[in-house]
Design an enzyme around this catalytic site. Structure first.
Site, short mmCIF file in Angstrom:
data_model
loop_
_atom_site.label_atom_id
_atom_site.label_comp_id
_atom_site.label_asym_id
_atom_site.label_seq_id
_atom_site.Cartn_x
_atom_site.Cartn_y
_atom_site.Cartn_z
N GLU A 55 -4.52 8.16 -2.79
CA GLU A 55 -5.04 6.91 -2.24
C GLU A 55 -5.34 5.91 -3.37
O GLU A 55 -5.23 4.70 -3.18
CB GLU A 55 -6.29 7.21 -1.40
CG GLU A 55 -6.69 6.14 -0.42
CD GLU A 55 -5.63 5.81 0.64
OE1 GLU A 55 -4.73 6.63 0.89
OE2 GLU A 55 -5.71 4.71 1.20
N HIS A 101 0.84 -1.21 0.00
CA HIS A 101 0.00 0.00 0.00
C HIS A 101 0.88 1.27 0.00
O HIS A 101 0.73 2.14 -0.86
CB HIS A 101 -0.91 -0.03 1.24
CG HIS A 101 -1.83 1.15 1.35
ND1 HIS A 101 -3.15 1.10 0.96
CD2 HIS A 101 -1.62 2.41 1.82
CE1 HIS A 101 -3.71 2.29 1.18
NE2 HIS A 101 -2.80 3.10 1.70
N GLU A 102 1.79 1.34 0.96
CA GLU A 102 2.63 2.54 1.06
C GLU A 102 3.56 2.66 -0.15
O GLU A 102 3.91 3.77 -0.56
CB GLU A 102 3.42 2.56 2.37
CG GLU A 102 2.57 2.50 3.65
CD GLU A 102 1.47 3.57 3.73
OE1 GLU A 102 1.62 4.64 3.11
OE2 GLU A 102 0.44 3.30 4.39
N HIS A 162 1.82 4.65 -2.71
CA HIS A 162 1.98 6.09 -2.45
C HIS A 162 3.38 6.54 -2.89
O HIS A 162 3.54 7.58 -3.51
CB HIS A 162 1.81 6.38 -0.96
CG HIS A 162 0.39 6.34 -0.47
ND1 HIS A 162 -0.60 7.14 -0.99
CD2 HIS A 162 -0.21 5.60 0.51
CE1 HIS A 162 -1.75 6.90 -0.35
NE2 HIS A 162 -1.54 5.96 0.57
MG MG Z 1 -3.04 5.31 2.12
#
Ligand code: MG
Length: 503
Positions: free
Chosen positions: A296, A266-267, A270
């Site tokens: 996001e 997830h990160e 980003h």
């Molecule tokens: Mg996030």
């Protein structure tokens, strides 16, 4: 001063501001990862002083005049310079609209509310938190009035996180989502398929987990010479000096195979966005992310759409088996896919699966919007929460700790933030729809762990575009279709109808 000279002045000011903010980012990252406990006090003072220096520099009326001038007469500027002027002027106008005493009162109230929330949650005592929450919502209503609005007072608050998004665009999308998601979640609850995921809670050596996380970051395309992976209480990503210095964090749990792994994926999503920002325009809006929702979308794209897809698990499982042969030796990729995608209603938003996650967000959106529009009152929240949980997810919290007190957002004054999570899911699905049409063999690429073509697509279509277009327009330009919840609903239905054998 001619146009070129004016723009040069503005660009210099923008660059300096962005460097000052990057120092703030570094202070915040250090606070979450490295700072010794006794350093907290000094750090609060450092951060507060820096924030006020940045604010003073930002609201400089001379620069405001220059920007306004250039915004009205952009002859002689390149198209991308025009974007920089337009967007920074937009930020400037928002910043000077708020009366300084309101800004101060908000900062003061939310800092008190933080500790009050932690305490109330520990003691499961919503009543003790109520006065803080009421004050925060009152101040946010004042903020909305100061910004001004034509339709709902919620709009200017939402705009702080998702520029140009409005309740008018969002409300029909939410209705469409509810119509699709509530029956899907119910059909899954009533399905005869039950998935046993106990294997995920065996003992998984943390040192090996760390190696896997680093390997995955690299496989996805995160530049290791422009990033770090460290540990903090909650996983996050911060672009310190993007695209050259981007930091992510995670936490490791020996009894949970997925937490560190998927938070790193997830990160990394980003981080890939931050690392993909335009090098030629550092310090200006053309080298900034478009919105929180778009940010996001990038994390959820890799975390959910790619990371929980069948081809990805065919790629991932052999790597995990090599590290944990004793536990995973006889696991098949098919079974692993089903385990990773187990759907179960959960009272806690951050533990929610793909099917239920947006329902959690919709509940919060409806409540905070109704509060801002004065249709309900803070005192009504716990009951409304229970009612909506039952209606949307079919479960009810036994207490406020598992209900209205679970998130920190309201205590921080982040009203209008929740929808960005939901929007992230929708943007990601709409981008994926187009990627599958533009890149023919995505499944076989993912199975081989070759993510380059997908990343290049995102780089070109999204990351390098900075703040050039409003989100809706970018989504339409890139996907060829109007922004809609349909892409996300179709994605979920195809995936979960198969897993849960829903007719
Ligand atoms: Mg996030």
């Amino acid at each position: 001063m001619n146009t070129r000279t004016k723009y040069k002045e503005c660009a210099k000011w923008m660059k300096e501001l962005s460097i000052l903010s990057s120092v703030g980012g570094l202070l915040a990252w250090d606070q979450e990862t490295m700072l010794p406990p006794k350093g907290t006090m000094g750090r609060a003072e450092q951060s507060a002083i820096l924030a006020s220096v940045i604010h003073e520099k930002f609201i400089d009326s001379q620069m405001g005049k220059l920007l306004g001038n250039l915004a009205r007469n952009s002859k002689g500027l390149t198209p991308l310079e025009t974007v920089n002027v337009r967007e920074r002027y937009r930020d400037y106008k928002k910043a000077i609209t708020l009366p300084p005493d309101l800004v101060k009162e908000l900062a003061h109230t939310t800092s008190l509310a933080q500790s009050a929330w932690i305490d109330a949650r520990k003691k499961n005592n919503f009543r003790a938190f109520r006065p803080y929450l009421k004050k925060i919502f009152d101040l946010k209503k004042r903020q909305a009035e100061a910004y001004g609005y034509s339709d709902s007072p919620y709009d200017p608050l939402l705009d702080d996180y998702e520029p140009n998004m409005t309740t008018q665009i969002l409300d029909p999308v939410i209705e469409q989502l509810k119509t699709g998601l509530i029956p899907l979640a119910k059909a899954i609850r009533e399905s005869e398929i039950s998935i046993d995921d106990k294997v995920l809670r065996r003992r998984y050596d943390v040192e090996k987990q760390k190696t896997i996380c680093h390997d995955i970051m690299q496989a996805l395309g995160v530049d290791g010479t422009a990033s770090r992976l460290d540990q903090s209480a909650h996983p996050f990503c911060v672009g310190i000096f993007s695209p050259y210095d981007v930091r992510i964090t995670t936490t490791y749990d020996e009894r949970d195979l997925l937490h560190a792994l998927y938070s790193v994926i997830h990160e990394s999503g980003h981080a890939l966005y931050e690392q993909g920002l335009n090098k030629k325009h550092i310090g200006t809006p053309m080298s900034e992310s478009l919105s929180i929702g778009m940010h996001e979308s990038q994390s959820r794209f890799w975390d959910n759409i790619i990371g929980r897809s069948k081809p990805f698990l065919y790629f991932l499982l052999p790597n995990l088996k090599a590290k944990y042969p004793g536990i995973l030796k006889s696991m098949s990729s098919e079974t692993f896919y089903r385990i990773i995608n187990k759907v179960e209603p959960n009272l806690i938003r951050i533990k929610a699966d793909e099917v239920h996650y947006n329902l959690h967000v919709i509940l919060r959106y409806e409540l905070e919007k109704d509060l801002i529009e004065e249709k309900i009152e803070v005192v009504d929240l716990p009951e409304m929460w229970k009612f909506k949980m039952e209606e949307y997810l079919g479960i009810q919290p036994k207490n406020d700790k598992e209900g209205v007190l679970q998130d920190t957002h309201w205590a921080l004054g982040l009203i209008g933030y929740f929808p960005t999570y939901l929007l992230g899911n929708l943007y990601a699905a709409q981008l994926w729809y187009k990627i599958q049409r533009d890149i023919k063999n995505t499944d076989s690429l993912i199975t081989k762990g070759e993510f380059g073509p997908i990343l290049s697509w995102l780089r070109k279509k999204v990351h390098l575009q900075g703040r050039r277009y409003p989100v809706n327009e970018l989504i339409k330009r890139v996907s060829g279709k109007d922004f809609s919840a349909q892409f996300f609903l179709d994605y979920l239905k195809i995936k979960y109808n198969e897993i849960y054998r829903i007719k």
